[in-house]
Each structure stands twice: as C-alpha cells, then as structure tokens.
Design an enzyme around this catalytic site. Structure first.
Site, mmCIF file in Angstrom:
data_model
loop_
_atom_site.group_PDB
_atom_site.id
_atom_site.type_symbol
_atom_site.label_atom_id
_atom_site.label_comp_id
_atom_site.label_asym_id
_atom_site.label_seq_id
_atom_site.Cartn_x
_atom_site.Cartn_y
_atom_site.Cartn_z
ATOM 1 N N SER A 74 39.811 53.415 37.201
ATOM 2 C CA SER A 74 41.139 53.140 37.757
ATOM 3 C C SER A 74 41.851 54.456 37.996
ATOM 4 C CB SER A 74 41.948 52.271 36.793
ATOM 5 O OG SER A 74 41.343 51.012 36.599
ATOM 6 N N GLY A 107 45.050 54.673 39.211
ATOM 7 C CA GLY A 107 46.471 54.382 39.386
ATOM 8 C C GLY A 107 46.787 53.944 40.794
ATOM 9 N N ALA A 108 47.855 54.501 41.343
ATOM 10 C CA ALA A 108 48.299 54.126 42.680
ATOM 11 C C ALA A 108 47.303 54.523 43.760
ATOM 12 C CB ALA A 108 49.657 54.759 42.974
ATOM 13 N N GLY A 118 44.017 53.953 43.761
ATOM 14 C CA GLY A 118 42.949 52.984 43.967
ATOM 15 C C GLY A 118 41.947 52.980 42.823
ATOM 16 N N GLY A 167 45.346 47.427 34.486
ATOM 17 C CA GLY A 167 43.935 47.786 34.339
ATOM 18 C C GLY A 167 43.114 46.665 33.735
ATOM 19 N N ASP A 168 43.722 45.920 32.821
ATOM 20 C CA ASP A 168 43.025 44.785 32.214
ATOM 21 C C ASP A 168 42.822 43.675 33.241
ATOM 22 O OD1 ASP A 168 43.297 46.239 29.807
ATOM 23 O OD2 ASP A 168 45.267 45.351 29.482
#
Length: 315
Positions: free
Chosen positions: A220, A222-223, A225, A251-252
């Site tokens: 992951s 974040g913003a 992608g 994220g989960d």
C-alpha cells in the site's frame, strides 16, 4: 471462508473533539466504540462484503467480552481464546480538522499455554478456510518468530496465508514463505532498511521481500495507489477518490478486497484498490459494502510508473 488471526486485539474508543489542548478539560462532540485490531478489521470488511469470515483472537476481561459482543452484532463468527489478562483498550482523539491522535495500550502478556492454545485454535479451524489472514502487532510474550510458526502450520494444513505485520516479526516470517505479505510504504522501507522516494523504489523493495521468501507482496502506497509483485509479474493500481474522510482501516479493507477476489493477479489487485478507496471515503473505521465500491474509478496496469514520485516519501 476467510479466517483472520489478531494476536493483539483491542477495544477502540474514538472521541470527536473540536481541538486537542494539552492540560485542558475537553468535551467530546461524539463517541463510538469499535472492536479493533488489523485482523478484526479484515473480518469486518469481509463480512461487510457479504462473505463468511471467522475471527480468531485472544480475549480477556470485560473489554474482551465487549469485543466479542460487538463482533457478534456485526454477524462475524468469533473463535475466542480465553486469556488471563484483559484485552487492551485504545483511545483515539479525532479533531475537527481531521487530525487523529491515537493512544494504543500494550495489551496483556500471553503465557506459553495461551500462545499454544491460540495456535491450536487456528489449526482446528484452518481446514475450512480458503485464506488465513494474520494481522497486526504481536502481544507481549510472543516471540518475533511466532508468525513464522503460524505460517508453517498453515501450509502444513494446506491453507494459503496472508500476513500483515512489520519489523522483526515480518522479517522472521518471510523464511516460512507466506503466500502474500501486505506492508505499507513505511513498513516496506523499514524491512529493506532504506528510504523510498518513487514507485520504482517501492517495486525494488517488494522484489527484495520476495527474494527473502514472500511469494507475493501487496504494498500500500497511500494516496499513490498499490503495488502487487508476484512470480507472474508486477502491477500497479490506483483509484480516483473524491474526498478522504478517514484512512483508519483502509489497508485492512484493501487486504480483505484482495482475498475476496482470490488473492492473486491483477483482478485481485483491482478489488484491493477499490476496497481501499471506498474505505477512505467513509467515517472512522467503517468498512465498505459492495454499494460503496466504484470499480470504474480503478486503474490497474502492468506498466508500473517507476519514476513517479511518492506523494509522501518515506525517509
């Protein structure tokens, strides 16, 4: 069925406050209580998608009983492992400007007998599971190699296993060859011991985790992608997000979306991105339902943008 394992669950209390002022009496505008822990959130996201899930977690004291009641109210099957210590209670202070301050308790220390009971509980339910998702920090008493032992036992039972943890626990588990690991950018940088400034940096770090034993890496960013790096290739996924309300549990939700879609290949990555994007548009740790997803906003490509700079580079 997706079985989740949360070794260090929590009872999460979130207070909405106008602003956080040290030393002052602050009156909350709102309060909510949720069952917490990364594996718990994965189960909540799977259940919100209308799929079957079973949450295995050590529970103790009044907070543990409340966690079980809250999960049951959400239609989530629970396989509790009784422990002598009380389940930890965490506090989150959400300010009106979107800043979130969290206070996470350490949680109980598990005895050797409780640790073995936790492993046995996972084993007894693993044959009915399509995936086992092991998520979060390890409580006191569990050695960093505990996840590695769990991965080995899951594979011996013929079950695929996904791992979302960090630090030494992640590095120890890699030697047991988990089917997929899901670090965020900070955890990925910590694992390889160097900063990440671009998507290409993240790709190289993910490839190093594969060389250490991970069969696939779902990272992951974040913003920016998400990356999926596996034996069959690498893909980059992103989505348009109109407004961000909360990134708690996003994220989960992504990991749940990935596993729901089979846990392999670009189609699973697209599902992960869609679930993560939907989650950040919802308040608190609310998990998205199918109605919240916008698959048309998701783009997945094998042409990974190596030179793209990360919005929030990790030093």
């Amino acid at each position: 069925m997706i079985l989740t394992v949360t070794p260090n669950p929590s009872l999460d209390r979130t207070y909405e406050v106008p602003a956080l002022e040290r030393g002052e009496v602050i009156r909350a505008d709102g309060e909510r209580v949720d069952p917490g822990g990364k594996g718990v959130n994965v189960s909540r996201a799977v259940a919100a998608a209308g799929r079957r899930t079973l949450a295995v977690l050590p529970l103790g004291g009044a907070p543990g009983a409340l966690v079980a009641d809250l999960l049951d109210a959400q239609g989530i099957e629970v396989a509790p492992v009784p422990v002598a210590g009380a389940t930890r209670s965490n506090i989150a202070l959400a300010e009106a400007d979107g800043v979130l301050t969290k206070i996470n308790a350490p949680g109980p220390e598990l005895s050797a007998a409780e640790q073995e009971l936790l492993l046995d509980t996972v084993r007894s339910h693993s044959r009915a599971a399509d995936w086992i998702a092991c998520c979060g920090s390890l409580p006191r008493g569990l050695a960093p190699s505990w996840y590695a032992d769990l991965v080995t036992r899951a594979h011996a039972a013929g079950t695929r296993i996904a791992l979302d943890t960090s630090g030494r626990a992640l590095l120890e588990a890699l030697r047991a060859r988990p089917d997929v690991v899901k670090p965020n950018a900070e955890e990925l940088a910590e694992a390889v011991g160097r900063p990440l400034a671009t998507v290409g940096d993240a790709l190289k770090a993910a490839e190093e985790l594969r060389a250490l034993g991970a069969r696939a890496v779902l990272a992951s960013l974040g913003a920016d992608g998400q990356l999926l790096v596996a034996g069959a290739g690498a893909w980059f996924g992103s989505a348009r997000v109109s407004a961000v309300r909360s990134n708690v549990g996003a994220g989960d939700a992504s990991l749940a979306g990935f596993l729901i879609a089979g846990g392999t290949g670009p189609e699973a990555l697209a599902s992960a991105v869609a679930h993560g994007a939907a989650a950040v548009g919802l308040p608190g740790s609310v998990m998205p339902t199918p109605a919240d997803l916008d698959p048309a906003a998701v783009t997945v490509t094998a042409d990974v943008p190596l030179d793209r700079e990360l919005t929030e580079p990790v030093s």
